[in-house]
Design a protein around this motif. Structure first.
Motif, PDB file in Angstrom:
ATOM      1  N   MET A   1      -9.282  -4.780  -4.897  1.00 27.65           N
ATOM      2  CA  MET A   1      -7.959  -4.342  -4.535  1.00 27.65           C
ATOM      3  C   MET A   1      -7.978  -2.880  -4.107  1.00 27.65           C
ATOM      4  SD  MET A   1      -4.373  -4.642  -6.518  1.00 27.65           S
ATOM      5  CE  MET A   1      -4.173  -6.321  -5.998  1.00 27.65           C
ATOM      6  N   LEU A   2      -8.731  -2.020  -4.807  1.00 29.14           N
ATOM      7  CA  LEU A   2      -8.816  -0.610  -4.456  1.00 29.14           C
ATOM      8  C   LEU A   2      -9.363  -0.453  -3.042  1.00 29.14           C
ATOM      9  CD1 LEU A   2      -8.728   2.426  -5.151  1.00 29.14           C
ATOM     10  CD2 LEU A   2     -11.010   2.176  -6.115  1.00 29.14           C
ATOM     11  N   ASN A   3     -10.401  -1.228  -2.725  1.00 31.25           N
ATOM     12  CA  ASN A   3     -11.002  -1.119  -1.400  1.00 31.25           C
ATOM     13  C   ASN A   3      -9.999  -1.459  -0.304  1.00 31.25           C
ATOM     14  OD1 ASN A   3     -11.054  -3.787  -2.311  1.00 31.25           O
ATOM     15  ND2 ASN A   3     -12.816  -4.320  -1.066  1.00 31.25           N
ATOM     16  N   GLU A   4      -9.233  -2.520  -0.496  1.00 33.56           N
ATOM     17  CA  GLU A   4      -8.244  -2.925   0.500  1.00 33.56           C
ATOM     18  C   GLU A   4      -7.141  -1.890   0.636  1.00 33.56           C
ATOM     19  OE1 GLU A   4      -7.040  -6.590  -1.213  1.00 33.56           O
ATOM     20  OE2 GLU A   4      -8.874  -7.642  -0.653  1.00 33.56           O
ATOM     21  N   ASN A   5      -6.735  -1.306  -0.491  1.00 35.88           N
ATOM     22  CA  ASN A   5      -5.661  -0.311  -0.463  1.00 35.88           C
ATOM     23  C   ASN A   5      -6.103   0.967   0.238  1.00 35.88           C
ATOM     24  OD1 ASN A   5      -4.029  -2.092  -1.770  1.00 35.88           O
ATOM     25  ND2 ASN A   5      -4.269  -1.167  -3.786  1.00 35.88           N
ATOM     26  N   ILE A   6      -7.340   1.408  -0.024  1.00 36.14           N
ATOM     27  CA  ILE A   6      -7.830   2.608   0.650  1.00 36.14           C
ATOM     28  C   ILE A   6      -7.835   2.387   2.157  1.00 36.14           C
ATOM     29  CG2 ILE A   6      -9.864   4.066   1.032  1.00 36.14           C
ATOM     30  CD1 ILE A   6     -10.521   3.775  -1.930  1.00 36.14           C
ATOM     31  N   LYS A   7      -8.332   1.234   2.567  1.00 25.12           N
ATOM     32  CA  LYS A   7      -8.413   0.929   4.005  1.00 25.12           C
ATOM     33  C   LYS A   7      -7.017   0.849   4.624  1.00 25.12           C
ATOM     34  CE  LYS A   7     -10.475  -2.282   7.291  1.00 25.12           C
ATOM     35  NZ  LYS A   7     -11.323  -3.463   7.453  1.00 25.12           N
ATOM     36  N   ALA A   8      -6.108   0.143   3.950  1.00 25.17           N
ATOM     37  CA  ALA A   8      -4.754  -0.033   4.497  1.00 25.17           C
ATOM     38  C   ALA A   8      -4.029   1.304   4.621  1.00 25.17           C
ATOM     39  CB  ALA A   8      -3.960  -0.990   3.611  1.00 25.17           C
ATOM     40  N   VAL A   9      -4.118   2.144   3.597  1.00 24.52           N
ATOM     41  CA  VAL A   9      -3.429   3.433   3.636  1.00 24.52           C
ATOM     42  C   VAL A   9      -4.075   4.340   4.679  1.00 24.52           C
ATOM     43  CG1 VAL A   9      -2.837   5.487   2.300  1.00 24.52           C
ATOM     44  CG2 VAL A   9      -2.620   3.246   1.255  1.00 24.52           C
ATOM     45  N   ARG A  10      -5.400   4.319   4.768  1.00 27.04           N
ATOM     46  CA  ARG A  10      -6.107   5.137   5.755  1.00 27.04           C
ATOM     47  C   ARG A  10      -5.662   4.765   7.164  1.00 27.04           C
ATOM     48  NH1 ARG A  10      -9.966   3.938   9.102  1.00 27.04           N
ATOM     49  NH2 ARG A  10     -10.665   2.070   8.026  1.00 27.04           N
ATOM     50  N   ILE A  11      -5.615   3.470   7.437  1.00 27.56           N
ATOM     51  CA  ILE A  11      -5.205   3.001   8.763  1.00 27.56           C
ATOM     52  C   ILE A  11      -3.744   3.347   9.029  1.00 27.56           C
ATOM     53  CG2 ILE A  11      -4.793   0.925  10.149  1.00 27.56           C
ATOM     54  CD1 ILE A  11      -7.372  -0.229   8.860  1.00 27.56           C
TER      55      ILE A  11
ATOM     56  N   LYS B   1      -2.142   5.829   7.977  1.00 26.69           N
ATOM     57  CA  LYS B   1      -2.049   7.276   8.222  1.00 26.69           C
ATOM     58  C   LYS B   1      -2.706   7.663   9.544  1.00 26.69           C
ATOM     59  CE  LYS B   1      -0.094   8.372   4.298  1.00 26.69           C
ATOM     60  NZ  LYS B   1       1.184   9.016   4.172  1.00 26.69           N
ATOM     61  N   GLY B   2      -3.335   6.673  10.222  1.00 23.95           N
ATOM     62  CA  GLY B   2      -3.952   6.931  11.521  1.00 23.95           C
ATOM     63  C   GLY B   2      -5.278   7.658  11.442  1.00 23.95           C
ATOM     64  N   LEU B   3      -5.987   7.516  10.334  1.00 17.00           N
ATOM     65  CA  LEU B   3      -7.275   8.174  10.165  1.00 17.00           C
ATOM     66  C   LEU B   3      -8.412   7.177  10.359  1.00 17.00           C
ATOM     67  CD1 LEU B   3      -6.641  10.318   6.944  1.00 17.00           C
ATOM     68  CD2 LEU B   3      -6.835  11.157   9.275  1.00 17.00           C
ATOM     69  N   SER B   4      -9.479   7.641  10.973  1.00 15.12           N
ATOM     70  CA  SER B   4     -10.681   6.818  11.054  1.00 15.12           C
ATOM     71  C   SER B   4     -11.501   7.048   9.789  1.00 15.12           C
ATOM     72  CB  SER B   4     -11.509   7.195  12.281  1.00 15.12           C
ATOM     73  OG  SER B   4     -12.034   8.504  12.128  1.00 15.12           O
ATOM     74  N   GLN B   5     -12.498   6.209   9.578  1.00 14.57           N
ATOM     75  CA  GLN B   5     -13.380   6.417   8.421  1.00 14.57           C
ATOM     76  C   GLN B   5     -14.060   7.774   8.524  1.00 14.57           C
ATOM     77  OE1 GLN B   5     -16.136   3.122   8.250  1.00 14.57           O
ATOM     78  NE2 GLN B   5     -14.722   1.853   7.081  1.00 14.57           N
TER      79      GLN B   5
ATOM     80  N   SER C   1      -8.906  13.186  -4.945  1.00 14.13           N
ATOM     81  CA  SER C   1      -8.994  13.777  -3.601  1.00 14.13           C
ATOM     82  C   SER C   1      -8.486  12.815  -2.537  1.00 14.13           C
ATOM     83  CB  SER C   1     -10.437  14.177  -3.292  1.00 14.13           C
ATOM     84  OG  SER C   1     -10.894  15.136  -4.190  1.00 14.13           O
ATOM     85  N   ILE C   2      -8.858  11.551  -2.647  1.00 17.29           N
ATOM     86  CA  ILE C   2      -8.384  10.545  -1.689  1.00 17.29           C
ATOM     87  C   ILE C   2      -6.861  10.457  -1.735  1.00 17.29           C
ATOM     88  CG2 ILE C   2      -8.355   8.076  -1.158  1.00 17.29           C
ATOM     89  CD1 ILE C   2     -11.257   7.965  -2.252  1.00 17.29           C
ATOM     90  N   SER C   3      -6.326  10.444  -2.950  1.00 15.88           N
ATOM     91  CA  SER C   3      -4.884  10.377  -3.129  1.00 15.88           C
ATOM     92  C   SER C   3      -4.197  11.567  -2.463  1.00 15.88           C
ATOM     93  CB  SER C   3      -4.558  10.335  -4.618  1.00 15.88           C
ATOM     94  OG  SER C   3      -3.189  10.502  -4.840  1.00 15.88           O
ATOM     95  N   ASP C   4      -4.751  12.767  -2.632  1.00 13.20           N
ATOM     96  CA  ASP C   4      -4.172  13.965  -2.027  1.00 13.20           C
ATOM     97  C   ASP C   4      -4.231  13.905  -0.507  1.00 13.20           C
ATOM     98  OD1 ASP C   4      -3.618  14.990  -4.519  1.00 13.20           O
ATOM     99  OD2 ASP C   4      -5.385  16.303  -4.580  1.00 13.20           O
ATOM    100  N   ILE C   5      -5.380  13.536   0.026  1.00 11.58           N
ATOM    101  CA  ILE C   5      -5.553  13.522   1.481  1.00 11.58           C
ATOM    102  C   ILE C   5      -4.683  12.452   2.135  1.00 11.58           C
ATOM    103  CG2 ILE C   5      -7.227  13.004   3.311  1.00 11.58           C
ATOM    104  CD1 ILE C   5      -9.284  14.537   1.565  1.00 11.58           C
ATOM    105  N   LEU C   6      -4.616  11.280   1.522  1.00  5.00           N
ATOM    106  CA  LEU C   6      -3.811  10.199   2.086  1.00  5.00           C
ATOM    107  C   LEU C   6      -2.332  10.308   1.696  1.00  5.00           C
ATOM    108  CD1 LEU C   6      -6.210   7.147   1.621  1.00  5.00           C
ATOM    109  CD2 LEU C   6      -5.814   8.516   3.679  1.00  5.00           C
ATOM    110  N   GLU C   7      -2.007  11.310   0.881  1.00  2.00           N
ATOM    111  CA  GLU C   7      -0.633  11.535   0.420  1.00  2.00           C
ATOM    112  C   GLU C   7      -0.034  10.265  -0.178  1.00  2.00           C
ATOM    113  OE1 GLU C   7       1.121  12.953   4.047  1.00  2.00           O
ATOM    114  OE2 GLU C   7       0.341  14.983   3.763  1.00  2.00           O
ATOM    115  N   THR C   8      -0.839   9.664  -1.046  1.00  4.24           N
ATOM    116  CA  THR C   8      -0.465   8.403  -1.681  1.00  4.24           C
ATOM    117  C   THR C   8      -0.758   8.511  -3.173  1.00  4.24           C
ATOM    118  OG1 THR C   8      -1.099   7.229   0.318  1.00  4.24           O
ATOM    119  CG2 THR C   8      -0.887   5.917  -1.667  1.00  4.24           C
ATOM    120  N   PRO C   9       0.130   8.051  -4.032  1.00  2.85           N
ATOM    121  CA  PRO C   9      -0.145   8.101  -5.471  1.00  2.85           C
ATOM    122  C   PRO C   9      -1.385   7.274  -5.838  1.00  2.85           C
ATOM    123  CG  PRO C   9       2.158   7.541  -5.059  1.00  2.85           C
ATOM    124  CD  PRO C   9       1.451   7.515  -3.741  1.00  2.85           C
ATOM    125  N   ILE C  10      -2.080   7.726  -6.839  1.00  9.03           N
ATOM    126  CA  ILE C  10      -3.272   7.017  -7.315  1.00  9.03           C
ATOM    127  C   ILE C  10      -2.906   5.600  -7.743  1.00  9.03           C
ATOM    128  CG2 ILE C  10      -5.050   6.950  -9.109  1.00  9.03           C
ATOM    129  CD1 ILE C  10      -5.058   9.998  -9.066  1.00  9.03           C
TER     130      ILE C  10
END
Length: 169
Positions: free
Chosen positions: A1-11, A13-17, A48-57
């Motif tokens: 679930m964490l992996n899917e959430n990181i990918k979904a939020v990253r996308i 936010k318009g960020l590439s890997q 750090s991921i949470s801060d950069i993606l501006e998403t709660p942990i």
């Protein structure tokens, strides 16, 4: 679930890997591994991921934040407590390792200085007409010269570092 959430939020936010990896100071393959579920970020990296993606942990971990009940808040606070405990242990471990590094450096400097004093520069009695002996004597003299002038400053710095990194009660 964490992996899917990181990918979904990253996308979303318009960020590439690659862009996310640069912001996190990791290689792109690390982000790829997280998103494929082959590895998971540690607690510091998750913050750090949470801060950069501006998403709660909690969102990254898969919890919904639409409604906050006391039980949800309790679960989140327990997870944060675990994360804080892990961070505190890591910090204490780093401090302890640095402290012992300073102490070992002090001991090494003291041993080398005692050895130099007890040896009494034996190379001064060598026959320097032989080129190999001359080179070895010059290297030993250069080491001794530099060591005796620089080691006291390093020793003082190491003592100060050992005192500053000692365990506080």
């Amino acid at each position: 679930m964490l992996n899917e959430n990181i990918k979904a939020v990253r996308i979303s936010k318009g960020l590439s890997q690659e862009e996310l990896a640069i912001k996190l100071n990791v290689v792109r393959q690390t982000v790829s591994k997280w998103e494929r579920g082959l590895s998971v970020p540690d607690s510091e990296m998750l913050i750090s991921i949470s801060d950069i993606l501006e998403t709660p942990i909690s969102t990254l971990l898969g919890e919904t934040i639409a409604e906050s009940t006391p039980e949800d808040l309790k679960t989140i606070s327990e997870k944060l407590e675990v994360v804080n405990l892990q961070l505190a242990r890591q910090k204490a471990g780093r401090r302890r390792m640095l402290h012992w590094s300073f102490i070992i450096l002090c001991a090494v400097i003291a041993v080398v200085f005692i050895f130099i004093c007890l040896a009494g520069s034996p190379y001064l009695n060598w026959d320097f007409s032989d080129p190999e002996t001359a080179v070895a004597g010059t290297i030993l003299h250069g080491f001794e010269f530099v060591f005796v002038r620089i080691a006291p400053f390093i020793l003082i710095g190491s003592i100060i570092g050992a005192v500053l990194t000692r365990k506080r009660n």
